[in-house]
Design an enzyme around this catalytic site. Structure first.
Site, PDB file in Angstrom:
ATOM      1  CB  SER A 335      -0.916  -0.200   1.292  1.00  0.00           C
ATOM      2  OG  SER A 335      -0.088   0.118   2.361  1.00  0.00           O
ATOM      3  CE1 TYR A 336       1.768   7.450  -2.285  1.00  0.00           C
ATOM      4  CE2 TYR A 336       1.228   8.284  -0.086  1.00  0.00           C
ATOM      5  CZ  TYR A 336       1.955   8.441  -1.379  1.00  0.00           C
ATOM      6  OH  TYR A 336       2.316   9.714  -1.679  1.00  0.00           O
ATOM      7  N   PRO A 337       3.330   4.052   0.400  1.00  0.00           N
ATOM      8  CG  PRO A 337       5.305   4.400  -0.464  1.00  0.00           C
ATOM      9  CD  PRO A 337       4.129   4.171  -0.815  1.00  0.00           C
TER      10      PRO A 337
END
Length: 862
Positions: A335-337
């Protein structure tokens, strides 16, 4: 049918999102800038059929900069940069022509859906895209809504389709907070950097940094490293003594006990305790306690924790780790880091993510047990309201990701599985002994339920020898009692992981910018990365921080930047006025800047102790045209020439080697020429140190060598050695490198195109004649008879490098593995007419544009 334009932040994301939304049924084509693709398909949008065009940008479309003369370090007083200097938004990468590309694709569209990353930077890019596209889109009918914002956290079918079904609006306040940060960093950073760079590089020769930069976040980051260095330097070790006792509960076994007093700093007192305890032959058990203890599973993973672990455990720098995490995200693995959140929302599909990992040989067993027995709800963490914690979104193998990509993915996955596992439980037994009047303790731990430590074995409770079974009042013979002499030790240099923790604690930078600030202080030669990824400040870094402390400690302490970050967050929340925050902060730093300039002598005193003046640095190289004495070449960054007699310093081109050029002199100012070279495979050109810093002709700029000089008769100038317009860039001219024989070459004086030709020729000269076809200068070539590749054993030939069939196989373009269209696969067709056009500037030799530039470029790149 309505046309809907959709824009993502990166080309790879646009492709993935389009693939999901079109269910793989889309057509793709390259955009006009060559970097971004456009994916088209038909579907429904808000209940109506629509034609979708999905494309992307490449990060920021625009960047903030000063206008015109304010970019010149020489013409403008840095103090003006705080308020007087006007700024403008320029294209971040002019070569990509992103604004033009967006306008071409946006023309005639009815709606726009923004798929930029869901953070503050992403919101800012939303408005950059809108500024480019809205003027060319179809005007809305009445109050019809045309701008939509998609909110998503991972590139999965569920998340993307969900985002498409719940479109919102871009957040103007978050975009403004990024604008404010950009303007503050630009104005404050440039003013301080320009002043201190010019001041110190004009005085000292061995600073070994091309830029002595200041940054509102970068400088406090360096401050943390120097503060630790100062603690190490000022540390005075102290000797202390520890009493160690060993008892023998059984014949074969020995138990080492810890002294309850821990340590004493007086030798005689320690000796007294030793003498008292030595009188006792037995140790008596005073108490036995058993407690069940819990080691909690980790909180869900956010960016800062990921960067800490990547540095401390995986040996990856924060910048490198962030790049890998972004790649894993764009490929749909995680997922978005970039997130500050460590709490999963109630509706997050934890089981779905866990099922994805059920077949990986490394953790399949653990995952299957969790799925069958039921998962534990992750611990309640901090909800920053941005993105869910970093989570693996699909299964991967080591072969797929390779190297560092796999190592980071493996950690993220193990961490996620650990958050839904049980806590680790263990039984702690504490036995308290008395030997004479002194008390000693022994602690043992036995794991009763390993929980999450099965998947994160590095967190497991270390295996210890089990303690003997005993009860209060039991007596054991004392094996030995001895006094150990030890010394207190200094702290070690900060690790990257510790620095990240300090930055987060003090509010320096954001989860996205922390890696950039750490990378900057390494790049500027303020710190070096030692083994164990420890950051050791250099001489320059130490002197700078001590100088800031001496003049104005707030420039380096984290307090003022932390306060600014809070103000920026208030702008993002709509609770503070953008203009007022900007004005107030700039006013504070403007006053600080004036005080810094007035007090610079304080920092200079520290510099004098650590660095050598210009006159005492470097080696004699070439003669000055004014006094005819030798000037010294200073190799330390930034390389430059210094004449100690005239007290003048001349900057030189960087990132190459400099040597004297045959003791030849410039006809204009009598300075000896020097030759700059980027290596045998790159390009080289002569330059006059004076002309390079003080352009002699109106059409020249500072930083131009002889290959761009428009002197009409000088034998080294563009006028005498220019051959033809560059095959790749707009304004460049290919110039003969007269020092390159026998491996002759010509190189573009603007970009890095290098054309190798006429190998082993005895002499190559540029003729005053021009080609009838393309107007490039003709070249006279002399070969030795034994090595001549010319037909009929000829040794001399004059012709056009681009058009002459005799030269066709003797010319090779080395840049970017492309070849000139003229010389492709031996085809004799003159596809490239007009390609070499553009000969030396001046008179009849002005460069001419091809009749159809796009057609010529198309022929070249196909």
């Amino acid at each position: 049918m309505r046309t809907v334009l959709m824009v993502a932040e990166k080309p790879s994301l646009a492709q993935s999102i389009a693939k999901i939304l079109s269910r793989g049924n889309m057509s793709s084509r390259k955009g006009l800038n060559g970097a971004c693709s456009v994916h088209e398909y038909t579907g429904s949008f808000i209940g109506q059929s629509a034609h979708f065009k999905m494309t992307s940008v490449c990060g920021h479309v625009m960047t903030l900069d000063f206008i015109g003369k304010y970019n010149s370090w020489d013409k403008v007083d840095p103090a003006e940069l705080f308020s007087k200097a006007p700024t403008e938004k320029k294209e971040a990468n002019p070569k990509l022509t992103m604004v033009k590309f967006l306008q071409v694709e946006g023309r005639g569209c009815d709606c726009i859906v923004l798929w930029l990353d869901c953070d503050k930077e992403g919101e800012n890019i939303c408005f950059e895209v809108l500024d480019a596209v809205l003027p060319v889109m179809n005007k809305p009918r009445g109050t019809e809504r045309t701008i939509y914002r998609a909110k998503f956290s991972s590139i999965t079918d569920t998340d993307i389709c969900n985002a498409m079904n719940h479109l919102g609006e871009p957040n103007r306040n978050e975009a403004l907070s990024v604008d404010a940060r950009q303007e503050l960093d630009l104005r404050i950073g440039c003013a301080f950097t320009r002043f201190q760079t010019k001041y110190f590089q004009g005085k000292y020769g061995n600073l070994d940094s091309s830029l002595i930069s200041f940054g509102p976040c970068q400088t406090p980051t360096l401050g943390f490293c120097v503060e630790r260095h100062d603690k190490i330097q000022s540390f005075k070790p102290e000797t202390y003594w520890v009493l160690q006792a060993k008892v023998n509960p059984e014949k074969e076994s020995t138990l080492t006990l810890d002294w309850d007093r821990v340590r004493v700093f007086d030798r005689e007192v320690a000796q007294m305790f030793l003498n008292i305890t030595k009188m006792a032959k037995e140790a008596k058990v005073e108490s036995v306690s058993k407690k069940e203890k819990v080691k909690q599973r980790p909180l869900a993973l956010n960016t800062v924790e990921m960067l800490r672990v990547a540095s401390a455990a995986l040996g990856m720098g924060p910048q490198h780790a962030m790049q890998i995490a972004e790649r894993l995200y764009t490929q749909g693995y995680i997922s978005y880091p970039r997130t500050e959140t460590t709490h999963y929302p109630e509706n997050f599909d934890l089981k779905g993510c866990l099922r994805q990992q059920a077949n990986n040989p490394y953790w399949a067993e653990t995952v299957k047990v969790l799925l069958s027995e039921g998962i534990n709800r992750p611990r309640k963490g901090h909800d920053a309201g941005d993105h869910p914690p970093i989570t693996p979104m699909r299964a991967a193998t080591e072969a797929e990701l390779g190297g560092d990509g796999w190592r980071l993915y493996e950690y993220i996955t193990r961490h996620f599985i650990a958050t839904v596992s049980a806590d680790c439980k263990y039984l702690q037994t504490t036995i308290s002994f008395s030997i004479g009047p002194e008390r000693f303790t022994c602690v043992g731990k036995v794991v009763t339920s390993p929980g999450f430590t099965e998947i994160m074995p590095w967190h497991s409770i270390p295996l210890e020898e089990s303690l003997p079974h005993c009860e209060k009042g039991d007596l054991f013979p004392v094996g030995e009692i001895k006094l150990l002499e030890k010394q207190t030790s200094p702290p070690d240099y900060l690790t990257e992981a510790e620095l990240i923790t300090l930055m987060e604690k003090h509010g320096i930078g954001t989860d996205a910018s922390i890696p950039v600030h750490i990378n900057n202080i390494c790049q500027r030669n303020y710190v070096t990365v030692e083994s164990g990824r420890r950051l050791k400040p250099t001489n320059l870094g130490i002197v700078l921080v001590h100088g800031y402390y001496k003049i104005d400690a707030e420039l380096v302490l984290p307090t003022i930047r932390s306060a600014v970050e809070k103000q920026l967050n208030l702008i993002a929340l709509g609770k503070a006025n953008y203009h007022q925050v900007l004005e107030h902060t700039l006013d504070i730093f403007k006053r600080k800047f004036h005080y810094f300039v007035d007090s610079i002598a304080g920092m200079d005193e520290l510099m004098e102790v650590s660095f050598s003046p210009l006159a005492a640095t470097g080696k004699p190289l070439s003669r000055c045209g004014k006094c005819h004495r030798f000037m010294k070449y200073i190799q330390a960054k930034p390389s430059r020439l210094h004449c100690s007699h005239c007290d003048d310093t001349y900057s030189l081109p960087q990132n190459g080697t400099i040597k004297l050029y045959k003791e030849l002199r410039c006809p204009l100012d009598d300075f000896e020429l020097v030759l700059w070279s980027s290596g045998s495979r790159g390009k080289s050109y002569p330059l006059c140190p004076y002309c390079y810093n003080h352009p002699p002709f109106r059409d020249m700029k500072k930083g131009m060598g002889c290959n761009e000089c428009t002197h009409p008769t000088c034998q080294h100038s563009l006028s005498m050695l220019g051959i033809g317009q560059c095959v790749e860039c707009e304004n460049g001219v290919l110039v003969l490198d007269s020092t390159s024989g026998p491996k002759w070459k010509m190189a573009c004086n603007k970009c890095n195109v290098v054309v190798h030709f006429f190998e082993n020729a005895h002499k190559v000269r540029v003729s005053p004649e021009t080609c009838d076809l393309c107007e490039a200068a003709l070249v006279d070539v002399d070969f030795n008879k034994a090595k001549s590749p010319l037909p009929g054993d000829e040794t001399q030939h004059s012709g056009c490098v681009f058009c002459d069939p005799v030269f066709q196989d003797l010319v090779e373009l080395k840049h970017a593995a492309m070849r000139h269209p003229m010389h492709r696969g031996g085809q004799g067709k003159r596809q490239g007419r007009g390609r070499g056009k553009g000969r030396r500037p001046g008179g009849r030799l002005n460069p001419k544009k091809p009749k159809d530039k796009m057609a010529a470029l198309a022929a070249y790149f196909v």
